[in-house]
Design an enzyme around this catalytic site. Sequence first.
Site, PDB file in Angstrom:
ATOM      1  N   CYS A 217       0.811  -1.234   0.000  1.00 43.10           N
ATOM      2  CA  CYS A 217       0.000   0.000   0.000  1.00 43.10           C
ATOM      3  C   CYS A 217       0.837   1.274   0.000  1.00 43.10           C
ATOM      4  CB  CYS A 217      -0.992   0.002   1.163  1.00 43.10           C
ATOM      5  SG  CYS A 217      -0.241   0.060   2.784  1.00 43.10           S
TER       6      CYS A 217
ATOM      7  N   LYS B  48      -4.216  -6.465  15.746  1.00 43.83           N
ATOM      8  CA  LYS B  48      -4.119  -5.037  15.436  1.00 43.83           C
ATOM      9  C   LYS B  48      -5.490  -4.502  15.069  1.00 43.83           C
ATOM     10  CE  LYS B  48      -2.149  -2.083  11.937  1.00 43.83           C
ATOM     11  NZ  LYS B  48      -1.688  -2.066  10.595  1.00 43.83           N
TER      12      LYS B  48
ATOM     13  N   LYS C 264      -5.708  -8.741  11.645  1.00 38.78           N
ATOM     14  CA  LYS C 264      -5.669  -7.300  11.384  1.00 38.78           C
ATOM     15  C   LYS C 264      -7.058  -6.860  10.953  1.00 38.78           C
ATOM     16  CE  LYS C 264      -3.472  -3.785   8.535  1.00 38.78           C
ATOM     17  NZ  LYS C 264      -2.330  -3.456   7.689  1.00 38.78           N
TER      18      LYS C 264
END
Length: 331
Positions: free
Chosen positions: A131, A257, A204
């Site tokens: 990303c 996360k 995540k």
Amino acid sequence: MSMAVKTATRLTLARRPRRLRRTEAIRGLVRETRLTPDCFVYPLFVCEGHGVRREVGSMPGVYQLSVDEAVKEAAAAKAEGIPAVILFGLPASKDANGTLAADPEAPVQAAVRALKREVPDLVVMTDVCLCEYTSHGHCGILDGEEIVNDVTVAHLVQAALSHAVAGADFVAPSDMMDGRVGAIRQALDERGFERVGILSYAAKYCSAFYGPFREAADSAPQFGDRRSHQMDPANVEEALREVEIDIAEGADIVMVKPALPYLDVIAKVKARFGQPTAAYHVSGEYAMLKAAEANGWIDGPRAMLESLTAIRRAGADIIVTYFARDAARLL
Ligand code: PBG
């Protein structure tokens, strides 16, 4: 003692929990969770140039650093007792395939080499995702608006290998593609990098708390969102399945996360698998505390230590946090 407290008003109690809270020394003896700098991983954003130290607007105290400055920052952190850093890269240019993610001369790879040379005992981890490197800001290779899983994994493998060649101790895939941990493990082993570990962002979530990071890493998606690969915040059984898969594929450390909104997930992952478990105290969690402190609404240092202690209490062995240096100085 006031006259009102008479013998007759005393309770006969076998258990008085307050006895263990009477002095700081006693509280220290019975403290269940220790917060020490040796559980911290300190994130660094590495950019091009020399002598660059650019503060991130939404994250006071966090900087985009050129390699030379990243070395200084990491050395200072190491001197304060922090054993590890995790690197994110800001490449000179971006394209649809995120080509520079695997470039040996890109900032992350250059920083790994410099850190292994200048701060030899530091554990150097690298975030593996596309990303930050794609012009569209998505975590993988697109077909129309869809991220193509297996093609993306091939690119992630090349990025991870380039980090290993540079000397990384751990690679940390954060993309949430299926099969990436196994593919990276196999490629590392085939090239003789069996000593390089994998810290997998296993659970995540698709979280609003990554906002400030996307400013820091210049990685906001140009359209759409990350719901096709990051997890639905409503799910916890799915997190356990994700962690189970990543362990089976060869993850050495599994990560949850964000951290504070997902303490239940951390606790379940640790209890179920008993593996080295990390939690990422993410950019939004950091920014909220910094903003509230700046407004005088909370006691910043206390709120920071309470947050980090809570993450440890939930079961995290390792905390990735922008507060690593602030906290280490207080501990
Ligand atoms: C890369 C990546 C992100 C974070 C870590 N690795 C951003 C995202 O998934 O959008 C977020 C870290 C933070 O918010 O502090 N994919």
